[in-house]
Enzyme design. Structure first.
Site, PDB file in Angstrom:
ATOM      1  N   CYS A   3      61.814  55.683  14.665  1.00 28.28           N
ATOM      2  CA  CYS A   3      61.332  56.591  13.625  1.00 28.28           C
ATOM      3  C   CYS A   3      60.157  57.427  14.132  1.00 28.28           C
ATOM      4  O   CYS A   3      59.125  56.883  14.547  1.00 28.28           O
ATOM      5  CB  CYS A   3      60.921  55.794  12.385  1.00 28.28           C
ATOM      6  SG  CYS A   3      60.117  56.799  11.136  1.00 28.28           S
ATOM      7  N   ASP A  29      51.899  69.541   9.146  1.00 31.61           N
ATOM      8  CA  ASP A  29      53.307  69.716   9.496  1.00 31.61           C
ATOM      9  C   ASP A  29      53.399  70.592  10.735  1.00 31.61           C
ATOM     10  O   ASP A  29      52.717  71.611  10.856  1.00 31.61           O
ATOM     11  CB  ASP A  29      54.069  70.350   8.322  1.00 31.61           C
ATOM     12  CG  ASP A  29      55.577  70.205   8.472  1.00 31.61           C
ATOM     13  OD1 ASP A  29      56.185  69.437   7.710  1.00 31.61           O
ATOM     14  OD2 ASP A  29      56.151  70.854   9.382  1.00 31.61           O
ATOM     15  N   HIS A  45      57.222  51.529   6.955  1.00 40.04           N
ATOM     16  CA  HIS A  45      58.451  52.308   6.986  1.00 40.04           C
ATOM     17  C   HIS A  45      59.248  52.112   5.699  1.00 40.04           C
ATOM     18  O   HIS A  45      60.055  51.204   5.581  1.00 40.04           O
ATOM     19  CB  HIS A  45      59.310  51.954   8.203  1.00 40.04           C
ATOM     20  CG  HIS A  45      60.523  52.836   8.308  1.00 40.04           C
ATOM     21  ND1 HIS A  45      60.486  54.071   8.907  1.00 40.04           N
ATOM     22  CD2 HIS A  45      61.778  52.695   7.836  1.00 40.04           C
ATOM     23  CE1 HIS A  45      61.680  54.635   8.808  1.00 40.04           C
ATOM     24  NE2 HIS A  45      62.487  53.815   8.165  1.00 40.04           N
ATOM     25  N   HIS A  96      61.569  58.724   6.763  1.00 42.02           N
ATOM     26  CA  HIS A  96      60.360  57.934   6.505  1.00 42.02           C
ATOM     27  C   HIS A  96      59.659  58.670   5.373  1.00 42.02           C
ATOM     28  O   HIS A  96      59.336  59.864   5.524  1.00 42.02           O
ATOM     29  CB  HIS A  96      59.493  57.865   7.774  1.00 42.02           C
ATOM     30  CG  HIS A  96      58.233  57.057   7.643  1.00 42.02           C
ATOM     31  ND1 HIS A  96      57.906  56.017   8.516  1.00 42.02           N
ATOM     32  CD2 HIS A  96      57.199  57.149   6.762  1.00 42.02           C
ATOM     33  CE1 HIS A  96      56.730  55.509   8.167  1.00 42.02           C
ATOM     34  NE2 HIS A  96      56.283  56.183   7.108  1.00 42.02           N
ATOM     35  N   HIS A  98      57.751  60.750   2.926  1.00 37.06           N
ATOM     36  CA  HIS A  98      56.622  61.667   3.133  1.00 37.06           C
ATOM     37  C   HIS A  98      56.547  62.645   1.982  1.00 37.06           C
ATOM     38  O   HIS A  98      57.560  63.073   1.443  1.00 37.06           O
ATOM     39  CB  HIS A  98      56.726  62.400   4.474  1.00 37.06           C
ATOM     40  CG  HIS A  98      58.040  63.085   4.714  1.00 37.06           C
ATOM     41  ND1 HIS A  98      59.164  62.399   5.114  1.00 37.06           N
ATOM     42  CD2 HIS A  98      58.408  64.382   4.597  1.00 37.06           C
ATOM     43  CE1 HIS A  98      60.173  63.257   5.239  1.00 37.06           C
ATOM     44  NE2 HIS A  98      59.740  64.470   4.925  1.00 37.06           N
TER      45      HIS A  98
HETATM   46  P1  AMP Z   1      61.834  66.701   5.519  1.00 36.98           P
HETATM   47  O1  AMP Z   1      62.776  67.805   5.897  1.00 36.98           O
HETATM   48  O2  AMP Z   1      61.436  66.690   4.089  1.00 36.98           O
HETATM   49  O3  AMP Z   1      62.322  65.363   6.015  1.00 36.98           O
HETATM   50  O4  AMP Z   1      60.475  67.044   6.261  1.00 36.98           O
HETATM   51  C1  AMP Z   1      60.214  66.673   7.572  1.00 36.98           C
HETATM   52  C2  AMP Z   1      59.047  67.498   8.012  1.00 36.98           C
HETATM   53  O5  AMP Z   1      58.482  66.884   9.148  1.00 36.98           O
HETATM   54  C3  AMP Z   1      59.408  68.937   8.408  1.00 36.98           C
HETATM   55  O6  AMP Z   1      58.664  69.849   7.598  1.00 36.98           O
HETATM   56  C4  AMP Z   1      59.004  69.008   9.884  1.00 36.98           C
HETATM   57  O7  AMP Z   1      58.456  70.253  10.237  1.00 36.98           O
HETATM   58  C5  AMP Z   1      57.984  67.889   9.992  1.00 36.98           C
HETATM   59  N1  AMP Z   1      57.850  67.279  11.308  1.00 36.98           N
HETATM   60  C6  AMP Z   1      58.847  66.827  12.115  1.00 36.98           C
HETATM   61  N2  AMP Z   1      58.330  66.317  13.245  1.00 36.98           N
HETATM   62  C7  AMP Z   1      56.979  66.441  13.146  1.00 36.98           C
HETATM   63  C8  AMP Z   1      55.886  66.109  13.989  1.00 36.98           C
HETATM   64  N3  AMP Z   1      56.066  65.517  15.183  1.00 36.98           N
HETATM   65  N4  AMP Z   1      54.634  66.397  13.577  1.00 36.98           N
HETATM   66  C9  AMP Z   1      54.435  67.001  12.388  1.00 36.98           C
HETATM   67  N5  AMP Z   1      55.414  67.326  11.535  1.00 36.98           N
HETATM   68  C10 AMP Z   1      56.672  67.063  11.914  1.00 36.98           C
HETATM   69 ZN    ZN Z   2      59.118  55.104   9.960  1.00 36.74          ZN
END
Ligand code: AMP
Ligand code: ZN
Length: 112
Positions: A3, A29, A45, A96, A98
């Protein structure tokens, strides 16, 4: 552990953290959709809203306390939006839990 957000929690991959405590972390983000785009995640998680229960909901409560204080810190007094996507049809790309804290401009009335 595969993850990506658990790896961010474990400092195995970098993030631009803006908050951390015993239950949650918050970081910017990587692909911001709005001038302020912060993700608040539990340090355990939980895959998504579909896994929230009476045992782990204290993480969710903390996440929203932190969202409130971050909104003040990032000067979102005019308003903001909190979004959480759930599973495939909800557009969740990272499994995960968020919460997206989005703000810094007028987001309008439409959610989608
Ligand atoms: P979701 O589509 O709701 O699952 O949102 C996932 C979010 O995580 C997206 O807005 C991505 O831009 C963000 N994301 C993915 N990898 C990373 C990372 N390594 N650091 C910061 N944000 C991330
Ligand atoms: Zn996780």
């Amino acid at each position: 552990m595969s993850c990506i957000f658990c790896k961010i929690i474990a400092n195995e991959i970098p993030s631009e953290r803006v908050y951390e405590d015993d239950k949650v972390i918050a970081f910017k983000d990587i692909n911001p959709a709005t001038p302020v785009h912060i993700l608040v995640i539990p340090k355990v998680h939980i895959e998504g809203v579909h896994e929230i229960d009476s045992e782990n909901s204290h993480y969710v409560a903390r996440a929203f306390e932190v969202i409130r204080t971050l909104a003040e810190e990032f000067h979102l007094e005019k308003g903001y939006r909190v979004i959480t996507n759930v599973k495939e049809y909800g557009g969740q790309s990272v499994p995960h839990l968020h919460f997206h804290l989005l703000g810094g401009k007028n987001l309008g009335e439409k959610i989608i």
